[in-house]
Design a protein around this motif. Structure first.
Motif, short mmCIF file in Angstrom:
data_model
loop_
_atom_site.label_atom_id
_atom_site.label_comp_id
_atom_site.label_asym_id
_atom_site.label_seq_id
_atom_site.Cartn_x
_atom_site.Cartn_y
_atom_site.Cartn_z
N ARG A 114 19.90 2.28 6.36
CA ARG A 114 20.01 3.30 7.41
C ARG A 114 20.34 4.64 6.78
NH1 ARG A 114 23.54 2.34 12.78
NH2 ARG A 114 21.91 0.75 13.00
N LEU A 115 19.57 5.66 7.15
CA LEU A 115 19.74 6.99 6.59
C LEU A 115 20.60 7.87 7.48
CD1 LEU A 115 16.04 7.59 5.46
CD2 LEU A 115 17.98 6.91 4.01
N PHE A 116 20.29 7.90 8.76
CA PHE A 116 21.05 8.73 9.69
C PHE A 116 20.66 8.34 11.11
CE2 PHE A 116 17.25 10.92 8.25
CZ PHE A 116 16.60 11.23 9.43
N VAL A 133 24.06 9.90 29.95
CA VAL A 133 24.58 8.61 29.50
C VAL A 133 24.93 8.74 28.03
CG1 VAL A 133 23.34 7.17 31.16
CG2 VAL A 133 22.22 7.83 29.03
N ALA A 134 25.84 7.92 27.58
CA ALA A 134 26.26 7.96 26.18
C ALA A 134 25.46 6.96 25.34
CB ALA A 134 27.76 7.64 26.08
N ASP A 135 25.49 7.18 24.03
CA ASP A 135 24.94 6.23 23.06
C ASP A 135 23.44 5.98 23.23
OD1 ASP A 135 27.49 5.89 22.00
OD2 ASP A 135 27.96 4.34 23.48
N ILE A 136 22.70 7.01 23.63
CA ILE A 136 21.25 6.89 23.67
C ILE A 136 20.71 7.66 22.47
CG2 ILE A 136 19.14 7.49 24.90
CD1 ILE A 136 20.60 5.17 26.13
N GLY A 137 20.21 6.94 21.48
CA GLY A 137 19.73 7.60 20.28
C GLY A 137 18.88 6.66 19.45
N ILE A 138 18.48 7.14 18.28
CA ILE A 138 17.68 6.33 17.36
C ILE A 138 18.32 6.34 15.99
CG2 ILE A 138 15.53 6.75 18.59
CD1 ILE A 138 14.82 8.79 16.40
N HIS A 139 17.98 5.34 15.19
CA HIS A 139 18.44 5.27 13.81
C HIS A 139 17.21 5.29 12.91
CE1 HIS A 139 22.28 4.27 15.54
NE2 HIS A 139 21.80 3.16 16.07
N ARG A 183 0.83 -1.21 0.00
CA ARG A 183 0.00 0.00 0.00
C ARG A 183 0.86 1.26 0.00
NH1 ARG A 183 -3.53 -3.27 3.31
NH2 ARG A 183 -2.64 -2.48 5.24
N MET A 184 2.15 1.10 0.29
CA MET A 184 3.14 2.17 0.17
C MET A 184 4.35 1.62 -0.56
SD MET A 184 3.29 4.27 3.74
CE MET A 184 1.85 5.11 4.38
N ASP A 185 5.06 2.51 -1.26
CA ASP A 185 6.28 2.08 -1.94
C ASP A 185 7.47 2.07 -0.98
OD1 ASP A 185 5.10 1.88 -4.58
OD2 ASP A 185 4.98 4.06 -4.53
N ALA A 186 7.52 3.06 -0.10
CA ALA A 186 8.66 3.18 0.81
C ALA A 186 8.23 3.99 2.02
CB ALA A 186 9.84 3.84 0.11
N ALA A 187 9.04 3.91 3.08
CA ALA A 187 8.73 4.68 4.29
C ALA A 187 10.01 4.95 5.07
CB ALA A 187 7.73 3.95 5.17
N MET A 188 10.04 6.11 5.72
CA MET A 188 11.10 6.42 6.68
C MET A 188 10.61 6.00 8.05
SD MET A 188 12.76 10.08 7.86
CE MET A 188 13.54 10.46 6.29
N VAL A 189 11.33 5.07 8.68
CA VAL A 189 10.88 4.49 9.94
C VAL A 189 12.01 4.47 10.95
CG1 VAL A 189 9.20 3.03 8.74
CG2 VAL A 189 11.47 2.12 9.26
N VAL A 190 11.65 4.21 12.19
CA VAL A 190 12.64 4.04 13.25
C VAL A 190 13.18 2.62 13.17
CG1 VAL A 190 13.09 4.10 15.72
CG2 VAL A 190 11.49 5.73 14.70
N GLU A 191 14.47 2.49 12.99
CA GLU A 191 15.10 1.18 12.84
C GLU A 191 14.96 0.36 14.12
OE1 GLU A 191 19.63 0.27 12.48
OE2 GLU A 191 18.94 0.98 10.52
N GLY A 192 14.63 -0.93 13.95
CA GLY A 192 14.53 -1.81 15.09
C GLY A 192 13.24 -1.71 15.85
N HIS A 193 12.28 -0.94 15.32
CA HIS A 193 10.99 -0.76 15.99
C HIS A 193 10.15 -2.02 15.89
CE1 HIS A 193 7.05 0.94 16.93
NE2 HIS A 193 7.61 2.10 17.21
#
Length: 287
Positions: free
Chosen positions: A160-162, A256-262, A137-147
């Protein structure tokens, strides 16, 4: 080969049932079943094991699906080329928290490459977007990795974009994460699984028990409540920057370090060589 039967087969594989495929095709289940049997007879193989009124794909069905995806994509491109239109049409999804940042650039740059293209955009939670892409129903999507949701259903190609750092958004005058934690934690209701997980990771890294959640349906609602001193949230920094909240609310770095999303671009494997996907990657990465 009967392309109608092949398209029906792909739809059954994508949606997981004859019933769902019949509904999508606006036909009755016996018609779908007849097309599948016709395809099996034409190929001389069994594509589905039938037991207890359920269809279970065989290994041959999985093998055929790989080829069907590529065949049907090429047929669709050929149809559009002969018609002289639609080659750049795209159905794109954005995870809700990223839409305000990326939607203007996406539309501007995509239309520059395809001025006549029809562009359909939707925003939703990552789990919903993944399902929409899986079900064509969609061709592509920007999503949160690992969700949640990316591990079920047909496999998707993910690039992975950023990455983004998560920060704490708290009421004005909040000077430390510890002070922010005295308020209730607010999350987007439609993203509660994803952002609750990120908040959970943050608290776990700090050696603290995750708090109970206040679930709000819109990001604007979350921000309004924080502005009113009713709670705090854990959000990507770009979400805060896009809404020009610096100075209006307290933005705190977690201790804390390394708390983020991809963030990742996902699409079905048959679109791996589709030039539209290459264009989307260039738009979102700048390369």
């Amino acid at each position: 080969m009967d392309f109608v039967a092949l398209e029906t087969f792909k739809l059954v594989m994508d949606l997981g049932s004859v019933t769902a495929a019949a509904e999508r095709l606006h036909t009755v289940q016996p018609n779908v079943t007849a097309r599948l049997r016709k395809l099996e007879a034409e190929l001389g193989v069994i594509l589905f094991n039938r037991a207890h009124r359920r269809l279970t794909p065989t290994d041959k069905a999985q093998e055929l699906l790989v080829h069907a995806n590529e065949i049907l994509l090429r047929v669709d491109v050929a149809r559009q080329a002969v018609a002289g239109q639609g080659l750049g049409d795209v159905r794109m999804g954005f995870v809700s928290t990223q839409a305000s940042k990326w939607l203007p650039a996406f539309i501007r740059d995509y239309r520059a490459a395809h001025p006549e293209a029809e562009i359909i955009v939707d925003t939703a939670a990552t789990e919903t977007l993944v399902r929409e892409v899986q079900e064509s129903r969609m061709d592509a999507a920007m999503v949160v990795e690992g969700h949640a949701g990316q591990g079920s259903g047909p496999a998707l190609t993910a690039t992975r974009l950023f990455s983004e750092k998560l920060v704490i958004l708290a009421p004005p005058g909040t000077h430390s994460p510890e002070q922010a934690f005295s308020y209730p934690l607010m999350v987007l209701r439609q993203e509660q699984k994803g952002y609750r997980n990120f908040a959970h990771d943050l608290f776990q890294a700090m050696g603290r028990e995750p708090p109970k959640l206040m679930k709000i349906s819109t990001l604007e609602g979350v921000i309004a409540c924080i502005r009113a001193g009713l709670g705090y949230s854990v959000l990507p920094r770009s979400v805060i920057a896009a809404r020009h909240l610096e100075g209006a609310l307290s933005i705190l770095e977690p201790e804390v370090a390394d708390i983020g999303i991809h963030l990742a671009l996902v699409h079905r494997p048959e679109l791996d060589r589709d030039p539209r996907m290459a264009l989307l990657k260039r738009i979102f990465t700048g390369s």
